[in-house]
Design an enzyme around this catalytic site. Sequence first.
Site, mmCIF file in Angstrom:
data_model
loop_
_atom_site.group_PDB
_atom_site.id
_atom_site.type_symbol
_atom_site.label_atom_id
_atom_site.label_comp_id
_atom_site.label_asym_id
_atom_site.label_seq_id
_atom_site.Cartn_x
_atom_site.Cartn_y
_atom_site.Cartn_z
ATOM 1 N N LYS B 79 0.785 55.666 62.102
ATOM 2 C CA LYS B 79 -0.411 54.769 62.053
ATOM 3 C C LYS B 79 -1.504 55.237 62.887
ATOM 4 O O LYS B 79 -1.242 55.827 64.065
ATOM 5 C CB LYS B 79 -0.129 53.370 62.583
ATOM 6 C CG LYS B 79 -0.935 51.958 62.444
ATOM 7 C CD LYS B 79 -0.578 51.064 63.281
ATOM 8 C CE LYS B 79 -1.395 49.707 63.041
ATOM 9 N NZ LYS B 79 -0.988 48.528 63.830
ATOM 10 N N SER B 154 -0.941 44.154 60.681
ATOM 11 C CA SER B 154 -2.026 45.317 60.521
ATOM 12 C C SER B 154 -1.523 46.802 60.085
ATOM 13 O O SER B 154 -2.191 47.452 59.799
ATOM 14 C CB SER B 154 -2.846 45.455 61.858
ATOM 15 O OG SER B 154 -2.023 45.943 62.935
ATOM 16 N N SER B 178 2.555 42.642 63.711
ATOM 17 C CA SER B 178 1.677 43.933 62.673
ATOM 18 C C SER B 178 2.920 45.141 62.261
ATOM 19 O O SER B 178 2.511 45.687 61.493
ATOM 20 C CB SER B 178 0.680 44.589 63.582
ATOM 21 O OG SER B 178 -0.394 43.859 63.435
#
Lengths: 94, 487
Positions: B79, B154, B178
């Site tokens: 990420k 997210s 997330s």
Amino acid sequence: MTVTDQTIDDLLKLARLEVDAAEHDRLRDDLLRILTFVEAISEVDTDGVEPLVHMTTAGDPLRSDEAHDVLGKAAVQGSAGFTGEYVRVPQVVE
Amino acid sequence: MSAGPYTLAAAAAALDEGATTSVALTGQCLDRIDQGNDALRAFLRVDRAAAEEAAAAADARRANGQPRGPLDGVPVAVKDNIVDVTGPTTAGSRILEGYTSPFDATVVHKLRAAGAVVVGKTNLDEFGMGSSTEHSAYGGTTNPWDKSRTPGGSSGGSAAAVAATQCYGALGTDTGGSVRQPAAFCGVAGLKPSYGRVSRFGAVAFASSLDQVGPFARDVKGCAHLLAALAGPDGRDATSSHAPVEDYAAACDQDRPLKVGVVREYQNQDGCDDDVLAAQHKAEQTLREAGATVVEVSLPHAHLAVPTYYIAATAEASSNLARYDGVRYGPRRGEEGGLESLYRKTRGELFGPEVKRRILLGTYVLSTGYYDAYYLRAQKVRTLIRRDYDQAFADVDVLLTPVAPTAAFGIGEKTDDPVKMYLSDVFTIGVSLAGVCGLSVNVAFTDAGLPLGVQLVGPAMGEASILRAGTLVEQGVNLLEKRPQGT
């Protein structure tokens, strides 16, 4: 519960944020909506309850007291104001 | 269906046996990213050259009989709020556009040490603030199962990339759901480790008392292998735990008595789809058939988790994000007007709307006159929430809950109403506030073909239990062969 334009102005100043008028209004409306939503926590009795401050119960572990390499100037090499030696900022003293 | 191994463990085994090479597997993943990224936008950065080099090095290690790591040659993604030296880390924000970290995050270092091949950096809601990846400053990710829907967030880019076979595993960060919620929306497995299980050093801070780095993979065992590589203490993160790291992959297959709790308060949750509850019942049935005992437990303060979170997390965010001042990182604006102008214009112009909303809320709850009523009270409620979990785990080994109240929602469906968006994390946020661990596993599909997950929650450092329970659910429902179209 009220959130006035002045509230938003004060918060924007504290948070060092500049926004246009449309975003200012949207933030005022959103903040009111969110604060009304989080108001639910006032319903519960918290007398005598300790706030949760530390996530771990193991205490604070100490690292070994040995010198390590530090980043030095590399830490700010990604700044747009990095000159190779210093980080340039606007004049702060007249 | 694509050729080659499907799960991370199968890929590692195929590499180990010499049935394939890392250059071949990595090449396949990079090609799929090239073909799919315009539509999916799962990646913000693709490191073809670095990945090919790492893959060739992995193949050479095997050919030369050199020591190999447990993930040797396996292509993975990271990420883009976890820093690395290979290229820029944006955290999905314009304020870090073009910013390259001078060091690797501990988790990136550990992935590399385990031999993994990092193919690139994945899309996210700006600074991890969002539940749909629509708040990325670089354009949202779409859901591989239905391009009109979000992948969750997210860590939506990581979840979508794993589902779309663009990598075998990925790292996300989870502050309130997330990792778990996008895993459920994309039909993959995702684990939020207990607070302190994995180092946060080099993970861009959002809310430091909640943030954890967690793995995604196509199956539970893939998550276990990744967690094994990531877990453990780190001298650079004083909050990382010294609790012993278990053999997580072995735990997936180890028979253990499991007493499972279903949460009374979640049975009549407002806005929760029938499909979601049916998926939970299916998982419950599967666990019973595998020999688990299922009982009802209570989390009396569950309804206060989301409000508590949006006070605690935004307070911490307003403090953590103060460092983006136009001086230390990335681009700057308004320099001509003096230092104050530099701060205000850089932050005003380069932070996105959701980030500004949360900074402002966090500033409000910490300001004089409101601190006691909001922030301090929220921390007390957080103690009550944590006690609820402690009491539940005195009785059961794991909790079984939904992950999100709905399957993947449509793009644009919730962007106008922040509170509606926040409520999509109603089942995951309590776990974060309590610092315990949670695993999202795919168990069913809606009539429209969208994945539906369940969450298995374990006590602090109880990852082995949820990995075992998750494996039982996964084996019982037997859905790993069902894949998004075009993969």
